[in-house]
Each structure stands twice: as structure tokens, then as C-alpha cells.
Scaffold this motif. Structure first.
Motif, PDB file in Angstrom:
ATOM      1  N   UNK A  84       0.836  -1.204   0.000  1.00  0.00           N
ATOM      2  CA  UNK A  84       0.000   0.000   0.000  1.00  0.00           C
ATOM      3  C   UNK A  84       0.866   1.248   0.000  1.00  0.00           C
ATOM      4  N   UNK A  85       1.910   1.268   0.801  1.00  0.00           N
ATOM      5  CA  UNK A  85       2.817   2.414   0.814  1.00  0.00           C
ATOM      6  C   UNK A  85       3.483   2.596  -0.548  1.00  0.00           C
ATOM      7  N   UNK A  86       3.890   1.499  -1.163  1.00  0.00           N
ATOM      8  CA  UNK A  86       4.522   1.585  -2.480  1.00  0.00           C
ATOM      9  C   UNK A  86       3.560   2.115  -3.533  1.00  0.00           C
ATOM     10  N   UNK A  87       2.278   1.785  -3.407  1.00  0.00           N
ATOM     11  CA  UNK A  87       1.296   2.207  -4.397  1.00  0.00           C
ATOM     12  C   UNK A  87       1.058   3.704  -4.422  1.00  0.00           C
ATOM     13  N   UNK A  88       1.538   4.420  -3.431  1.00  0.00           N
ATOM     14  CA  UNK A  88       1.350   5.869  -3.357  1.00  0.00           C
ATOM     15  C   UNK A  88       2.262   6.625  -4.328  1.00  0.00           C
ATOM     16  N   UNK A 218      -4.633   4.501 -22.746  1.00  0.00           N
ATOM     17  CA  UNK A 218      -5.298   5.791 -22.567  1.00  0.00           C
ATOM     18  C   UNK A 218      -4.433   6.942 -23.090  1.00  0.00           C
ATOM     19  N   UNK A 219      -3.827   6.714 -24.253  1.00  0.00           N
ATOM     20  CA  UNK A 219      -3.051   7.752 -24.919  1.00  0.00           C
ATOM     21  C   UNK A 219      -1.601   7.849 -24.518  1.00  0.00           C
ATOM     22  N   UNK A 220      -1.145   6.998 -23.601  1.00  0.00           N
ATOM     23  CA  UNK A 220       0.238   7.041 -23.133  1.00  0.00           C
ATOM     24  C   UNK A 220       0.935   5.728 -23.463  1.00  0.00           C
ATOM     25  N   UNK A 221       2.232   5.818 -23.802  1.00  0.00           N
ATOM     26  CA  UNK A 221       3.006   4.592 -24.046  1.00  0.00           C
ATOM     27  C   UNK A 221       3.537   4.007 -22.749  1.00  0.00           C
ATOM     28  N   UNK A 222       3.341   4.720 -21.631  1.00  0.00           N
ATOM     29  CA  UNK A 222       3.675   4.204 -20.304  1.00  0.00           C
ATOM     30  C   UNK A 222       5.142   3.782 -20.212  1.00  0.00           C
ATOM     31  N   UNK A 353     -13.057  11.777  -8.056  1.00  0.00           N
ATOM     32  CA  UNK A 353     -13.472  12.874  -7.160  1.00  0.00           C
ATOM     33  C   UNK A 353     -12.300  13.808  -6.875  1.00  0.00           C
ATOM     34  N   UNK A 354     -11.131  13.211  -6.650  1.00  0.00           N
ATOM     35  CA  UNK A 354      -9.948  14.039  -6.384  1.00  0.00           C
ATOM     36  C   UNK A 354      -9.614  14.894  -7.595  1.00  0.00           C
ATOM     37  N   UNK A 355      -9.710  14.327  -8.786  1.00  0.00           N
ATOM     38  CA  UNK A 355      -9.446  15.089 -10.007  1.00  0.00           C
ATOM     39  C   UNK A 355     -10.448  16.235 -10.146  1.00  0.00           C
ATOM     40  N   UNK A 356     -11.703  15.967  -9.837  1.00  0.00           N
ATOM     41  CA  UNK A 356     -12.738  16.987  -9.962  1.00  0.00           C
ATOM     42  C   UNK A 356     -12.487  18.145  -8.994  1.00  0.00           C
ATOM     43  N   UNK A 366       0.988  17.686 -13.152  1.00  0.00           N
ATOM     44  CA  UNK A 366       1.416  18.314 -11.903  1.00  0.00           C
ATOM     45  C   UNK A 366       0.923  17.593 -10.653  1.00  0.00           C
ATOM     46  N   UNK A 367       0.069  16.600 -10.812  1.00  0.00           N
ATOM     47  CA  UNK A 367      -0.326  15.717  -9.716  1.00  0.00           C
ATOM     48  C   UNK A 367      -0.228  14.277 -10.222  1.00  0.00           C
ATOM     49  N   UNK A 368      -0.206  13.297  -9.336  1.00  0.00           N
ATOM     50  CA  UNK A 368      -0.163  11.900  -9.786  1.00  0.00           C
ATOM     51  C   UNK A 368      -1.534  11.345 -10.159  1.00  0.00           C
ATOM     52  N   UNK A 369      -2.574  12.167 -10.100  1.00  0.00           N
ATOM     53  CA  UNK A 369      -3.942  11.647 -10.201  1.00  0.00           C
ATOM     54  C   UNK A 369      -4.249  11.033 -11.560  1.00  0.00           C
ATOM     55  N   UNK A 370      -3.816  11.678 -12.638  1.00  0.00           N
ATOM     56  CA  UNK A 370      -4.106  11.139 -13.968  1.00  0.00           C
ATOM     57  C   UNK A 370      -3.440   9.774 -14.159  1.00  0.00           C
ATOM     58  N   UNK A 371      -2.210   9.664 -13.673  1.00  0.00           N
ATOM     59  CA  UNK A 371      -1.529   8.365 -13.751  1.00  0.00           C
ATOM     60  C   UNK A 371      -2.210   7.317 -12.909  1.00  0.00           C
ATOM     61  N   UNK A 372      -2.644   7.696 -11.711  1.00  0.00           N
ATOM     62  CA  UNK A 372      -3.398   6.767 -10.870  1.00  0.00           C
ATOM     63  C   UNK A 372      -4.666   6.304 -11.574  1.00  0.00           C
ATOM     64  N   UNK A 373      -5.360   7.245 -12.213  1.00  0.00           N
ATOM     65  CA  UNK A 373      -6.626   6.913 -12.871  1.00  0.00           C
ATOM     66  C   UNK A 373      -6.400   5.911 -14.006  1.00  0.00           C
TER      67      UNK A 373
END
Length: 402
Positions: A84-88, A218-222, A353-356, A366-373
Motif C-alpha cells: 500500500x505504501x509503495x502504491x502511493x 489511454x493515450x500514453x506509451x507508459x 473525485x480528487x481530479x474533480x 502536476x499531480x499523480x492523479x491522472x496516472x493513478x486513474x
């Protein structure tokens, strides 16, 4: 089920958290800069992090204790708070040599590989010297039903010939990926569809292996991991590369995917928790319509719902991990299926919700949210689509309860 962690695990939680805060987080900007210059190369700063983690003994924490010398000696339940800590943080899992698909491949080799296979491939993977890929999914068939796989593995004297086309092969774009575990059919006419498949080791530099392109997610080559389309044309490998034996591929896949699925869920709990914390920080700091966002009822409700949903998923993850430890992966399959459906969908809701609440910046780099999504959305398909898990879960429950 005992929710109180041992002193050993409590100490590891502190060590992993400190390493992430003091080593991983400061390295993230450098990682992004180096990655931009060489997308398919492992950024040197990540290799430096891995050496530091290894020196501190924070290494291969994922591997269950039954694998003896290969492992840190943790149960699935004990590993859960660490994952869980690593997933952050995006690069944390790899810093501790706990990143997919290597984790699953190492478990396969530790559990099913022979001594020669372990020496040649498991050892450098455990040391973090190379990366690997697991080649199962194919573009022409519904690969969520693994019995559909069409890649052929044909015996030819002392060798096997492999022909087929795979795609979304995670990790195969990376230049340090040296070995693939390939699933294909050795006995396509076997009346038992679950004994038609085998798994075989294929070095990526073998003649006939062509990494054709990076599939976008989702548009990224990751990068640097990548999800490759790979062509196998008369690829010849020695018979000693067969894992466990012909017809055992489905058995190996089932043994591999149980731990892999729950590891993803553990990491998603961490990503969701971080999204919640970012949501709270934004709501407290941002002023909208003349007052802090946190004063608005809808924002408070989003935070409250998110906390409830994360805790529900966390508890189910821990219950599934505990069942795996006490009864084995096969007996825990229903709980694993439940959390594999619950965790990604929960994460998508929380992260959305966080993105909104973040507005436009929530969609940015500028945040990790899009990558998390993107990660959470991918996991509604990776390691089995929701529908397959629910179909099998419903069947099992109807048999047990009907």
C-alpha cells in the motif's frame, strides 16, 4: 483475523515509509527528466534507488515465505501495508524490486522453475539486474479466456518452435527486459482445453522475436515499462526452457495470477489513499465562491464517501490476503475475485473525485492523479476483466449457497 501487525512488520512499515519519503520522493523529478531523454531505458536514478533499498534489506518483500532463501519471509497479510505504501508513488514498487510483471514471473520461477531456470533467470531477477515480461494476451482472440490462446509451441527435436502474435505485453518495451514467459499451445487437440497450453522461457534476443510497437494505454506509451506488440516467427528455444512440463500452462497461470491480482489491489489502496489526502489538502487550501472549498457540502460528502470506500476495500484486501496465507490461493479464489473487482472500481471513483476537486490541474502532470486513474482503469482488464471474475464468482457462490 488479527489486524495487529507484528513488531517486525511495524518496523518494516516505518522503514519503507521513511525510504519513500527520504529517497524516492526527492528522486522523482530526476526520474522524469532522465526518462524524457531515454524513454525505454531505466532511468539511472532508479537503479541508484534500488541499490540503496537493497543495502537496507528492503528488497523482494513481496515473495511469500515458503520460497525460503529467496524471500524476506513475509506473509501476504504482512506484505499488504508495505505494498500500500509503495502504491502511493509510481516508482516506489520497482525501487524495492516489487514491481509487476517481474513479481509474478519471479513467483512462477520460484514455485515452478527447475534449478537451471532459477539460476539463469530467477537469480538476476531477484537481484534486480534484469527485467522480464509475461506474454499471454493476443489481439485475435478473447484472451480473458486463456484457453483461446493461439500461439503455437511445437516440439522440434531438442527444441521448441514458437509462432504467434501477442500484444499488451507489459515490460517488453524496456531495454533491460531480457526474458519473457510465453504462453501458447503445445497440444491444441487435447479434449481437455485446460491441458492444451504450456509456458516457456524465451530470451528477448532470440532470433525471430520482434518487438513491433508500443501499445498505448489511454493515450500514453507508459514508458519505460511499455506494453508491446510482439511477433514470434519460428522462434527456436531449447526444450529445457519449458516450465514444469507440457500441458501445465493453465495451472501455472492460475498460480501466478492470484498473488499478482491482490498485489495490484494493495497498491491501488495506497494510490486511493494518497488521492484522498490530496483531495483534503486541496479542499482546505482552495477558495471558491468566497470561501474554502471544504465549506461546501458536496466536497465534504466526496471526502467522506471516499474514506468509507477506501476502508472497505482495504479490509477486504486484508481478508483476502489472510485467507491466502491460511488456506492457500485456490481456497481464497472467491475473495481474490471480489477484491479484484472492488478495488479498481473504488479507486476510479475516489481518484475521479480528487481530479474533480483539483479542477484542470487534476488532469495534468502536476499531480499523480491522472496516472493513478489510468492505472486503476487498466486494472479493470489486466489479470482478468471484471466480467470474468464476476461470472466465476457468481457460479461458485450459486454452487455453495444454492
Amino acid at each position: 483475523m488479527n489486524f495487529e501487525y507484528s513488531d517486525k512488520v511495524k518496523e518494516l512499515i516505518v522503514q519503507v515509509r521513511d525510504f519513500i519519503d527520504n529517497e524516492v520522493v526527492p528522486a522523482e523529478p530526476t526520474y522524469e527528466e532522465q526518462l524524457a531523454k531515454n524513454p525505454w531505458e531505466t532511468p539511472p536514478v532508479l537503479d541508484q534507488l534500488k541499490e540503496k533499498a537493497k543495502a537496507k534489506g528492503l528488497w523482494n518483500l513481496f515473495l511469500p515465505r515458503e520460497h525460503g532463501d529467496f524471500t524476506a519471509g513475509l506473509t501476504n497479510l504482512e506484505y499488504a501495508p508495505l505494498a500500500e505504501l509503495m502504491g502511493r508513488h509510481h516508482i516506489a514498487s520497482e525501487a524495492f524490486n516489487c514491481a509487476a510483471p517481474d513479481t509474478g514471473n519471479m513467483e512462477v520461477l520460484a514455485k515452478y522453475g527447475n534449478a537451471q531456470q532459477q539460476e539463469q533467470w530467477l537469480k538476476p531477477l531477484l537481484e534486480g539486474k534484469i527485467r522480464s515480461a509475461f506474454a499471454m494476451t493476443e489481439p485475435e482472440v478473447a484472451s480473458s479466456d486463456a484457453t483461446n490462446i493461439e500461439t503455437s509451441i511445437t516440439r522440434d527435436g531438442d527444441d521448441y518452435l514458437i509462432n504467434g502474435r501477442k500484444f499488451y505485453i507489459s515490460g517488453a518495451m524496456r531495454k533491460s527486459c531480457e526474458i519473457m514467459i510465453v504462453m501458447g499451445k503445445t497440444d491444441p487437440d487435447n479434449p481437455n482445453r485446460h491441458q492444451q497450453q504450456s509456458q516457456i522461457l524465451v530470451p528477448t534476443n532470440t532470433p525471430g522475436v520482434t518487438v513491433k510497437r508500443a501499445m498505448q494505454v489511454l493515450g500514453s506509451v507508459d514508458a519505460p515499462e511499455g506494453h508491446a506488440e510482439v511477433i514470434f516467427e519460428n522462434v527456436r528455444v531449447p526444450k529445457e526452457n519449458m516450465i514444469l512440463g507440457e500441458g501445465r500452462g493453465f495451472e501455472i497461470a492460475q498460480g501466478r495470477l492470484g498473488p499478482g491480482r491482490i498485489h495490484h489491489c494493495m497498491r491501488l489502496i495506497g494510490a486511493s489513499q494518497r488521492a484522498l489526502e490530496l483531495m483534503c489538502k486541496r479542499a482546505n487550501e482552495r477558495v471558491v465562491f468566497g470561501q474554502p472549498m471544504i465549506k461546501h457540502g458536496s466536497v465534504r460528502e466526496d471526502i467522506a464517501k471516499s474514506a468509507c470506500e477506501i476502508e472497505q476495500a482495504r479490509l477486504l484486501t486484508l481478508k483476502a490476503a489472510d485467507a491466502m496465507d491460511r488456506f492457500g490461493n485456490k481456497e481464497a479464489k472467491d475473495l481474490i475475485a471480489m477484491i479484484k473487482v472492488i478495488a479498481p472500481n473504488m479507486a476510479l471513483r475516489v481518484i475521479d473525485r480528487a481530479m474533480q476537486i483539483h479542477g484542470a490541474v487534476g488532469l495534468s502532470q502536476d499531480t499523480p492523479l491522472a496516472g493513478f486513474f489510468a492505472y486503476a482503469r487498466t486494472l479493470r482488464l489486466a489479470d482478468g476483466p471484471d466480467q470474468v471474475h464476476m461470472m466465476q464468482l457468481g457460479r461458485n457462490l450459486a454452487k455453495q449457497l444454492g
